[in-house]
Design an enzyme around this catalytic site. Sequence first.
Site, PDB file in Angstrom:
ATOM      1  N   CYS A  29      -9.373   7.356   7.461  1.00  0.00           N
ATOM      2  CA  CYS A  29      -9.607   6.495   6.292  1.00  0.00           C
ATOM      3  C   CYS A  29     -11.083   6.094   6.216  1.00  0.00           C
ATOM      4  O   CYS A  29     -11.820   6.172   7.204  1.00  0.00           O
ATOM      5  CB  CYS A  29      -8.699   5.266   6.339  1.00  0.00           C
ATOM      6  SG  CYS A  29      -9.323   3.873   7.302  1.00  0.00           S
ATOM      7  N   GLY A  79      18.483  -6.992  -3.176  1.00  0.00           N
ATOM      8  CA  GLY A  79      19.110  -8.082  -2.431  1.00  0.00           C
ATOM      9  C   GLY A  79      19.042  -7.944  -0.932  1.00  0.00           C
ATOM     10  O   GLY A  79      19.741  -8.648  -0.216  1.00  0.00           O
ATOM     11  N   ASP A 120       9.020  -3.851 -11.837  1.00  0.00           N
ATOM     12  CA  ASP A 120      10.314  -4.500 -11.605  1.00  0.00           C
ATOM     13  C   ASP A 120      10.699  -5.255 -12.882  1.00  0.00           C
ATOM     14  O   ASP A 120       9.928  -5.309 -13.837  1.00  0.00           O
ATOM     15  CB  ASP A 120      10.232  -5.406 -10.371  1.00  0.00           C
ATOM     16  CG  ASP A 120       9.229  -6.523 -10.546  1.00  0.00           C
ATOM     17  OD1 ASP A 120       8.715  -6.708 -11.668  1.00  0.00           O
ATOM     18  OD2 ASP A 120       8.957  -7.221  -9.552  1.00  0.00           O
ATOM     19  N   SER A 121      11.878  -5.827 -12.899  1.00  0.00           N
ATOM     20  CA  SER A 121      12.340  -6.444 -14.142  1.00  0.00           C
ATOM     21  C   SER A 121      11.907  -7.894 -14.262  1.00  0.00           C
ATOM     22  O   SER A 121      12.041  -8.508 -15.312  1.00  0.00           O
ATOM     23  CB  SER A 121      13.860  -6.389 -14.197  1.00  0.00           C
ATOM     24  OG  SER A 121      14.393  -7.276 -13.224  1.00  0.00           O
ATOM     25  N   HIS A 153      -7.411   0.644   5.122  1.00  0.00           N
ATOM     26  CA  HIS A 153      -6.821   1.269   6.316  1.00  0.00           C
ATOM     27  C   HIS A 153      -5.292   1.198   6.268  1.00  0.00           C
ATOM     28  O   HIS A 153      -4.598   2.191   6.559  1.00  0.00           O
ATOM     29  CB  HIS A 153      -7.335   0.626   7.608  1.00  0.00           C
ATOM     30  CG  HIS A 153      -6.539   1.054   8.800  1.00  0.00           C
ATOM     31  ND1 HIS A 153      -6.772   2.246   9.453  1.00  0.00           N
ATOM     32  CD2 HIS A 153      -5.438   0.495   9.381  1.00  0.00           C
ATOM     33  CE1 HIS A 153      -5.868   2.389  10.416  1.00  0.00           C
ATOM     34  NE2 HIS A 153      -5.040   1.345  10.399  1.00  0.00           N
ATOM     35  N   CYS A 176     -12.087   3.381   8.879  1.00  0.00           N
ATOM     36  CA  CYS A 176     -12.227   3.833  10.265  1.00  0.00           C
ATOM     37  C   CYS A 176     -13.390   4.807  10.444  1.00  0.00           C
ATOM     38  O   CYS A 176     -13.946   4.910  11.530  1.00  0.00           O
ATOM     39  CB  CYS A 176     -10.925   4.457  10.748  1.00  0.00           C
ATOM     40  SG  CYS A 176      -9.624   3.217  10.998  1.00  0.00           S
ATOM     41  N   CYS A 226      -8.321   7.965  12.977  1.00  0.00           N
ATOM     42  CA  CYS A 226      -7.895   7.717  11.591  1.00  0.00           C
ATOM     43  C   CYS A 226      -8.996   8.189  10.653  1.00  0.00           C
ATOM     44  O   CYS A 226     -10.181   7.941  10.885  1.00  0.00           O
ATOM     45  CB  CYS A 226      -7.622   6.230  11.378  1.00  0.00           C
ATOM     46  SG  CYS A 226      -7.234   5.826   9.656  1.00  0.00           S
ATOM     47  N   GLY A 247      13.330 -10.281 -12.523  1.00  0.00           N
ATOM     48  CA  GLY A 247      14.430 -11.128 -12.069  1.00  0.00           C
ATOM     49  C   GLY A 247      14.188 -11.745 -10.704  1.00  0.00           C
ATOM     50  O   GLY A 247      14.369 -12.947 -10.515  1.00  0.00           O
ATOM     51  N   ASP A 271       8.901  -0.237  -1.806  1.00  0.00           N
ATOM     52  CA  ASP A 271       7.697  -0.978  -2.169  1.00  0.00           C
ATOM     53  C   ASP A 271       7.572  -2.119  -1.189  1.00  0.00           C
ATOM     54  O   ASP A 271       8.568  -2.645  -0.719  1.00  0.00           O
ATOM     55  CB  ASP A 271       7.776  -1.545  -3.591  1.00  0.00           C
ATOM     56  CG  ASP A 271       8.662  -2.775  -3.657  1.00  0.00           C
ATOM     57  OD1 ASP A 271       9.900  -2.614  -3.704  1.00  0.00           O
ATOM     58  OD2 ASP A 271       8.139  -3.895  -3.615  1.00  0.00           O
TER      59      ASP A 271
HETATM   60 ZN   LIG Z   1      -8.157   3.778   9.283  1.00  0.00          ZN
END
Ligand SMILES: [Zn+2]
Length: 351
Positions: A276, A186, A60-61, A305, A279, A274, A63, A236
């Site tokens: 991941c 904004g 980002d800038s 996760h 998990c 899940c 600002g 983001d």
């Molecule tokens: Zn997970």
Amino acid sequence: MPVGTAATVKGVTAEQLRAAGARMVLANTYHLLLRPGPETVRELGGVHAMMAWDGPILTDSGGYQVFSLAHRCRIDDQAVRFASHIDGSPVELSPERAVEIQQALGSDVMMQLDECAPGKAERDQVATAMRRSLAWAGRCRTAWQAGDTQRQALFGIQQGGVHADLRAESAAGLVELDLPGYAVGGLSVGEGHDVMVGVLEPIDSQLPRAKPRYLMGVGEPRDILAAVAAGIDMFDCVLPTRNGRNAQAFTWGGRVRLRNARWTPSREPIEPGCSCYTCRHYSAGTLRHLFMADEMLAPTLVTIHNLHFFARFTAAIREAIASGDLPSRSRQWLAAMAPADADGQDPLEGE
Ligand SMILES: [Zn+2]
């Protein structure tokens, strides 16, 4: 994009970040400008080397953080001047300087310097900030074109608060500059979901479809779904990482608060099925114990996760777009995540 404020996505290695499904990350110019400073970042090889991340990085800038974090902030058409929130030292940030700093950081996408009027600002103040931001977009473009435009892209930022005519004027001015991408700034400053959706509604006709459209700082699942429906491509947000550090997990069934005593005896993972790392290896009961014992592994595991959840969530959105049934699937997902996520009013524990 997960947020890597100080050239690190808090608590996870680049390898964990990639395994969790992240593709592009964000780093904050304001924080890196104050510490360690852009010249040090350059000497260390740029943000990619510092983050051990060979994927794309957006900066980002600065600002937004200047207006939200810095002290004694003063702005005019030339630049914004402020005192560092770390040591009080004076800093000046102009559009040209914002480009120069982001060139030193070496990101793949840099953002123009803009002025984001406070959420409750009067229309006059919002209009002034929007027109100043538009003028600064032009100055950033000139500075950017003097460098290597192939190596780093520059995105403009639409402002204009909740005022449809100001948003339209901002978008038209930015499109005239023919930038590689456009952001909507904004928003997510307390205006609420319905107002945000109203602001985004004309985006598809205001900003070119062939270029990336990025909604800054938005990451609630229902906000993402509404914004994608309006034509937004990029987001983001600190939610997966910040909430993960606070023992809150995102799942397809809504949010899970791991400090809750109900998880004490649970041998199930946070989210059954899940894939991941967390998990596959840790039960919710174990994670709760690690949080209660203040173990440093706990925030890392829940962050992994959550990053994985948002990667799957956005992948599912892409699939739904391709198959043409995003509206019906969005309704199903939101119903399953209710009530915590449907109203968006879920206060965080521990914050
Ligand atoms: Zn997970």
